[in-house]
Design a protein around this motif. Structure first.
Motif, PDB file in Angstrom:
ATOM      1  N   HIS A  13       0.845  -1.184   0.000  1.00  0.00           N
ATOM      2  CA  HIS A  13       0.000   0.000   0.000  1.00  0.00           C
ATOM      3  C   HIS A  13       0.893   1.250   0.000  1.00  0.00           C
ATOM      4  CE1 HIS A  13      -2.845   3.036   1.472  1.00  0.00           C
ATOM      5  NE2 HIS A  13      -3.786   2.243   0.983  1.00  0.00           N
ATOM      6  N   TYR A 179      -9.483 -10.073   4.884  1.00  0.00           N
ATOM      7  CA  TYR A 179     -10.594 -10.377   3.984  1.00  0.00           C
ATOM      8  C   TYR A 179     -11.675 -11.191   4.690  1.00  0.00           C
ATOM      9  CZ  TYR A 179      -6.892  -9.007   0.748  1.00  0.00           C
ATOM     10  OH  TYR A 179      -5.888  -8.328   0.126  1.00  0.00           O
ATOM     11  N   VAL A 206      -2.298  -8.790   2.488  1.00  0.00           N
ATOM     12  CA  VAL A 206      -3.238  -7.703   2.805  1.00  0.00           C
ATOM     13  C   VAL A 206      -2.485  -6.374   2.962  1.00  0.00           C
ATOM     14  CG1 VAL A 206      -5.234  -7.048   4.218  1.00  0.00           C
ATOM     15  CG2 VAL A 206      -4.582  -9.447   4.061  1.00  0.00           C
ATOM     16  N   GLY A 207      -1.793  -5.984   1.905  1.00  0.00           N
ATOM     17  CA  GLY A 207      -1.268  -4.629   1.853  1.00  0.00           C
ATOM     18  C   GLY A 207       0.181  -4.420   2.199  1.00  0.00           C
ATOM     19  N   TYR A 254      -5.946  -1.391   7.827  1.00  0.00           N
ATOM     20  CA  TYR A 254      -5.970  -2.820   7.500  1.00  0.00           C
ATOM     21  C   TYR A 254      -7.363  -3.271   7.076  1.00  0.00           C
ATOM     22  CZ  TYR A 254      -4.988  -7.847   8.052  1.00  0.00           C
ATOM     23  OH  TYR A 254      -4.832  -9.202   7.840  1.00  0.00           O
ATOM     24  N   ILE A 257      -8.763  -1.236   3.629  1.00  0.00           N
ATOM     25  CA  ILE A 257      -8.256  -1.717   2.335  1.00  0.00           C
ATOM     26  C   ILE A 257      -8.720  -3.145   2.062  1.00  0.00           C
ATOM     27  CG2 ILE A 257      -6.270  -0.182   2.415  1.00  0.00           C
ATOM     28  CD1 ILE A 257      -4.510  -2.583   3.068  1.00  0.00           C
ATOM     29  N   SER A 258      -8.988  -3.922   3.111  1.00  0.00           N
ATOM     30  CA  SER A 258      -9.490  -5.280   2.910  1.00  0.00           C
ATOM     31  C   SER A 258     -10.868  -5.269   2.253  1.00  0.00           C
ATOM     32  CB  SER A 258      -9.569  -6.020   4.250  1.00  0.00           C
ATOM     33  OG  SER A 258      -8.280  -6.226   4.799  1.00  0.00           O
ATOM     34  N   ASN A 260     -11.912  -3.553  -0.088  1.00  0.00           N
ATOM     35  CA  ASN A 260     -11.829  -3.453  -1.551  1.00  0.00           C
ATOM     36  C   ASN A 260     -11.818  -4.836  -2.194  1.00  0.00           C
ATOM     37  OD1 ASN A 260     -11.152  -1.824  -4.104  1.00  0.00           O
ATOM     38  ND2 ASN A 260      -9.533  -3.358  -4.051  1.00  0.00           N
ATOM     39  N   ASN A 286     -12.553 -13.176  -0.872  1.00  0.00           N
ATOM     40  CA  ASN A 286     -11.945 -12.643  -2.100  1.00  0.00           C
ATOM     41  C   ASN A 286     -11.494 -13.719  -3.074  1.00  0.00           C
ATOM     42  OD1 ASN A 286      -9.791 -13.439  -0.299  1.00  0.00           O
ATOM     43  ND2 ASN A 286      -8.388 -12.372  -1.666  1.00  0.00           N
ATOM     44  N   SER A 324      -7.745  -8.499  -4.521  1.00  0.00           N
ATOM     45  CA  SER A 324      -6.902  -8.065  -3.409  1.00  0.00           C
ATOM     46  C   SER A 324      -7.272  -6.658  -2.974  1.00  0.00           C
ATOM     47  CB  SER A 324      -5.419  -8.104  -3.811  1.00  0.00           C
ATOM     48  OG  SER A 324      -5.082  -6.952  -4.575  1.00  0.00           O
ATOM     49  N   TRP A 325      -6.524  -6.158  -2.017  1.00  0.00           N
ATOM     50  CA  TRP A 325      -6.691  -4.797  -1.527  1.00  0.00           C
ATOM     51  C   TRP A 325      -6.466  -3.776  -2.636  1.00  0.00           C
ATOM     52  CZ3 TRP A 325      -2.513  -1.579  -2.102  1.00  0.00           C
ATOM     53  CH2 TRP A 325      -1.290  -2.218  -2.402  1.00  0.00           C
TER      54      TRP A 325
END
Length: 339
Positions: A13, A179, A206-207, A254, A257-258, A260, A286, A324-325
């Motif tokens: 990220h 997620y 996760v980022g 955290y 962005i999850s 997304n 996801n 994904s994020w």
């Protein structure tokens, strides 16, 4: 090429990259004893609702699984997992390499059933020759599972209850935990901290550039850091992991962005359903599993990248499509149009 093979094909990220650059020339102690690791640990424990717990930062998921399992088991013990569990299917025998057998049980949409775990334990201790067998010393689950499915709060409580009655630690692999927590679920991070003995919060998928945060809600076993070192999972520049998780657990990044990954996956599912595609199973997270004709896969070669999952029959294949994020909605729409 539309790339949906996995949820770790992007870097990190932008907020993480900015913070790494801003702090790049600071001098900090090594091996996770820096100010950023301390800050990240405090934020994680607060989010988990277990301020007296312990947090350790490890470099990746396989090292994390191997280190946690090896640190909690005696040399004569094995770990119970679903037959499709990550440690049983996709870690190249890493657990067995540490000297511990993976004791597999049937999976139900990727999950263990508490009743079947208990029956396994009852049968084991009723066997007069159990001293000649591998002792079940731990229960391993992942949330989400390898099939993107989730344990309900009731299922998690039932597993936790069985483990407590048989004095077995419950270990939850959270490589994709963000997620799992932002999908349609009744399980919270505090629930996981309350019902497990150890779990980890995945960063790699996760980022983060890399890294996993292992949480022991009730305190870590003795010499856990030494075990981390032995397994090659300890960074000298531990600040790299601390800074990343400090950013991820500032202002709920955290979790935001999850979301997304869930939103883009839901759009794909809707688009695939409208086009009449066949789903292998229903996954709320996801990861999407489709049954495609082999001729369809051949036609998509060079245009879209999916993950091979398993052979369905002689003319069909199960593929995994992962968001994904960082997945963009324009990529999603392009894939739906292509399909």
């Amino acid at each position: 090429m539309l790339y949906f093979e996995n949820d770790y094909c992007e870097g990190a990220h932008p907020a993480i990259l900015r913070r790494l650059m801003e702090t790049n020339l600071e001098k900090q102690p090594g091996y996770g004893h820096d100010a950023y690791c301390d800050s990240a640990k405090e934020k994680i424990l607060s989010a988990c609702g277990c301020p007296e717990g312990d947090v350790y930062f490890l470099v990746g998921g396989t090292q994390t699984n191997a280190t946690v399992i090896a640190s909690l088991l005696h040399r004569y013990e094995g770990v119970i997992a679903a037959a499709t569990g990550h440690i049983a299917a996709h870690e190249a025998g890493a657990i067995e390499f540490t000297g511990h057998k993976v004791l597999t049980l049937p999976q139900h949409d990727g999950k263990l059933d508490a009743g079947e775990v208990e029956q396994y334990l009852v049968d084991y201790y009723h066997d007069g020759s159990y001293d000649h067998m591998v002792f079940p010393g731990m229960v391993y689950i992942s949330h989400p599972t390898e099939y993107g499915t989730l344990y309900s709060l009731r299922e998690l409580e039932a597993l936790s209850d069985v483990c407590a009655r048989y004095h077995l630690p419950l270990f939850l692999d959270g490589a994709r935990l963000g997620y799992g927590l932002t999908a349609d679920t009744d399980v919270t991070l505090a629930d996981i901290a309350r019902l497990t003995d150890v779990f980890y919060i995945g960063g790699t998928k996760v980022g983060a550039l890399c890294g996993e945060a292992v949480v022991f809600p009730h305190g870590a076993p003795a010499h856990f850091m030494t075990m981390v070192k032995q397994q090659g999972a300890l960074l000298a520049k531990g600040r790299l992991l601390g800074i990343q998780f400090d950013v991820l657990f500032t202002d709920g990044l955290y979790f935001s962005i999850s979301k997304n990954a869930i939103a883009t996956a839901n759009r794909l599912k809707k688009g695939f359903a409208e086009k009449g595609y066949r789903f292998f199973m229903d996954s709320p997270t996801n990861q999407i599993f489709l049954v495609l004709e082999n001729t369809q896969l051949a036609a998509l070669e060079g245009k879209a990248k999916f993950g091979f999952w398993e052979k369905f029959d002689d003319t069909h294949t199960v593929v995994r499509i992962a968001t994904s994020w960082a997945t963009r909605m324009d990529e999603v729409e392009a894939l739906i149009d292509l399909m």
